[in-house]
Motif scaffolding. Structure first.
Motif, short mmCIF file in Angstrom:
data_model
loop_
_atom_site.label_atom_id
_atom_site.label_comp_id
_atom_site.label_asym_id
_atom_site.label_seq_id
_atom_site.Cartn_x
_atom_site.Cartn_y
_atom_site.Cartn_z
N PHE A 61 -30.85 1.28 8.08
CA PHE A 61 -32.24 0.92 8.32
C PHE A 61 -32.33 -0.21 9.35
O PHE A 61 -33.13 -0.16 10.28
CB PHE A 61 -32.87 0.51 6.98
N ILE A 68 -34.18 -0.37 13.22
CA ILE A 68 -35.14 -1.38 13.68
C ILE A 68 -34.63 -2.06 14.95
O ILE A 68 -35.39 -2.27 15.90
CB ILE A 68 -35.42 -2.42 12.58
N CYS A 81 -41.16 1.48 10.54
CA CYS A 81 -40.34 1.21 9.35
C CYS A 81 -40.70 2.16 8.22
O CYS A 81 -39.81 2.64 7.49
CB CYS A 81 -40.52 -0.24 8.90
N SER A 117 -38.08 4.76 6.57
CA SER A 117 -37.81 4.72 5.14
C SER A 117 -38.07 6.08 4.49
O SER A 117 -37.34 6.48 3.58
CB SER A 117 -38.63 3.63 4.46
#
Length: 88
Positions: free
Chosen positions: A3, A7, A65, A69
């Protein structure tokens, strides 16, 4: 691929918008509840006087994000909390 890497790549792909990913760290670890909360600190190219641009960029990152996710199936379902209504 993690993750945090996603980003970081998002920020690097937008050099006219973001200066850098200043920090990405876990702030809350709840092993019993099965989740970890992260904070990402980004530095924008614009100053806070251009708040409209900064807030729009912030919204774009939040949307990104959320998409990542979902793709990584990072979902949290709160456990049911029992409610005690007895009078003692």
């Amino acid at each position: 691929k993690t993750f945090g890497d996603d980003i970081e790549n998002f920020v690097k792909d937008r050099p006219r918008e973001w200066l850098k990913l200043a920090a990405f760290r876990a702030t809350v670890v709840q092993a019993d509840l099965g989740y970890i909360e992260y904070v990402a600190v980004l530095q924008h190219m614009e100053s806070w006087q251009n708040i409209g641009d900064v807030l729009q960029s912030q919204a774009n990152v939040a949307s990104f994000c959320l998409e990542v996710s979902k793709k990584m199936e990072m979902r949290f379902t709160a456990p049911p909390m029992p409610v005690d209504l007895s009078i003692t």
